[in-house]
Motif scaffolding. Structure first.
Motif, short mmCIF file in Angstrom:
data_model
loop_
_atom_site.label_atom_id
_atom_site.label_comp_id
_atom_site.label_asym_id
_atom_site.label_seq_id
_atom_site.Cartn_x
_atom_site.Cartn_y
_atom_site.Cartn_z
N UNK A 10 -2.89 -8.30 0.72
CA UNK A 10 -2.83 -9.35 -0.46
C UNK A 10 -4.69 -8.64 -0.85
N UNK A 11 -4.58 -9.13 -2.21
CA UNK A 11 -6.59 -9.36 -1.98
C UNK A 11 -7.06 -8.40 -2.27
N UNK A 12 -6.88 -7.13 -1.92
CA UNK A 12 -8.21 -6.32 -2.07
C UNK A 12 -8.50 -4.96 -3.21
N UNK A 13 -7.64 -5.34 -4.07
CA UNK A 13 -7.28 -5.16 -5.68
C UNK A 13 -7.19 -6.82 -6.93
N UNK A 14 -8.43 -7.06 -7.19
CA UNK A 14 -8.55 -7.73 -8.28
C UNK A 14 -7.53 -7.85 -9.32
N UNK A 15 -7.03 -6.89 -9.89
CA UNK A 15 -6.50 -6.50 -11.19
C UNK A 15 -5.76 -5.19 -11.05
N UNK A 16 -4.33 -4.99 -11.58
CA UNK A 16 -3.31 -3.85 -11.31
C UNK A 16 -4.29 -3.37 -12.02
N UNK A 17 -3.89 -1.73 -10.62
CA UNK A 17 -4.80 -0.80 -10.63
C UNK A 17 -3.86 0.77 -11.12
N UNK A 18 -3.44 1.72 -11.61
CA UNK A 18 -2.84 2.30 -11.53
C UNK A 18 -2.88 3.32 -10.80
N UNK A 19 -2.24 4.73 -9.50
CA UNK A 19 -2.38 5.35 -9.15
C UNK A 19 -1.27 6.50 -9.48
N UNK A 20 -1.97 7.53 -9.35
CA UNK A 20 0.08 8.68 -9.79
C UNK A 20 -1.08 9.88 -8.43
N UNK A 21 0.06 10.61 -8.04
CA UNK A 21 -0.53 11.03 -6.74
C UNK A 21 0.45 12.18 -7.09
N UNK A 22 0.06 13.80 -6.90
CA UNK A 22 0.71 14.84 -6.97
C UNK A 22 0.87 15.31 -5.81
N UNK A 23 1.33 15.57 -5.11
CA UNK A 23 1.63 15.56 -3.57
C UNK A 23 2.81 17.30 -3.35
N UNK A 24 2.46 18.70 -4.00
CA UNK A 24 3.06 19.32 -3.91
C UNK A 24 3.76 19.40 -4.98
N UNK A 25 5.33 18.92 -4.69
CA UNK A 25 6.19 18.89 -5.51
C UNK A 25 6.34 17.25 -6.28
N UNK A 26 6.23 16.68 -5.40
CA UNK A 26 6.53 15.47 -5.65
C UNK A 26 5.73 14.83 -6.75
N UNK A 27 5.60 13.43 -6.59
CA UNK A 27 4.61 12.56 -7.77
C UNK A 27 5.35 11.60 -8.01
N UNK A 49 3.94 6.95 -8.62
CA UNK A 49 3.14 6.42 -9.18
C UNK A 49 3.14 4.73 -9.16
N UNK A 50 1.32 4.42 -8.02
CA UNK A 50 2.17 3.24 -7.54
C UNK A 50 0.31 2.23 -8.04
N UNK A 51 1.31 0.91 -8.96
CA UNK A 51 0.88 -0.08 -8.98
C UNK A 51 0.29 -1.05 -8.64
N UNK A 52 -0.72 -1.30 -7.77
CA UNK A 52 -1.45 -2.00 -6.78
C UNK A 52 -1.98 -3.02 -7.26
N UNK A 53 -1.71 -4.26 -7.19
CA UNK A 53 -2.15 -5.60 -8.00
C UNK A 53 -2.66 -6.54 -7.29
#
Length: 101
Positions: free
Chosen positions: A15-32, A34-38
């Motif tokens: 906890x506490x690394x991010x101050x606000x929600x931050x949206x990451x989208x990873x495309x890993x080969x055939x897989x996608x 989305x991870x929202x970190x708050x």
């Protein structure tokens, strides 16, 4: 590989690394994924979501495994050489920190 990583995230989340929600989208080969970190939690969605993304990253599954499991930290040549494509690479270290990596 994605399923194993997702299952490990809960125990590793810091906890506490991010101050606000931050949206990451990873495309890993055939897989996608989305991870929202708050500040106090995160959520994972398989596939893409319609929300705006703060960091979109494309790489191969092997490269992501090296980063996630082996502690590899990509250098400029990984980005310039095309092994990793990312629109906001400066957010990636914080993402890893949020999951104890």
């Amino acid at each position: 590989m994605i399923e194993i990583m997702i299952s490990e995230m809960e125990a590793a989340f810091c906890k506490g690394v991010f101050d606000a929600e931050t949206v990451f989208r990873f495309h890993l080969g055939e897989d996608t994924v989305t991870i929202v970190v708050g500040p106090d939690g995160y959520r994972v969605v398989r596939g893409a979501t319609p929300e705006p993304v703060d960091c979109e990253c494309t790489t191969g599954a092997d490269m992501f495994k090296r980063i996630w499991y082996d502690g590899y930290r990509p250098g400029i040549m990984d980005f310039l050489g095309g092994a990793i494509t990312c629109d906001n690479p400066f957010l990636l270290p914080a993402f890893l920190k949020a999951f104890g990596r």
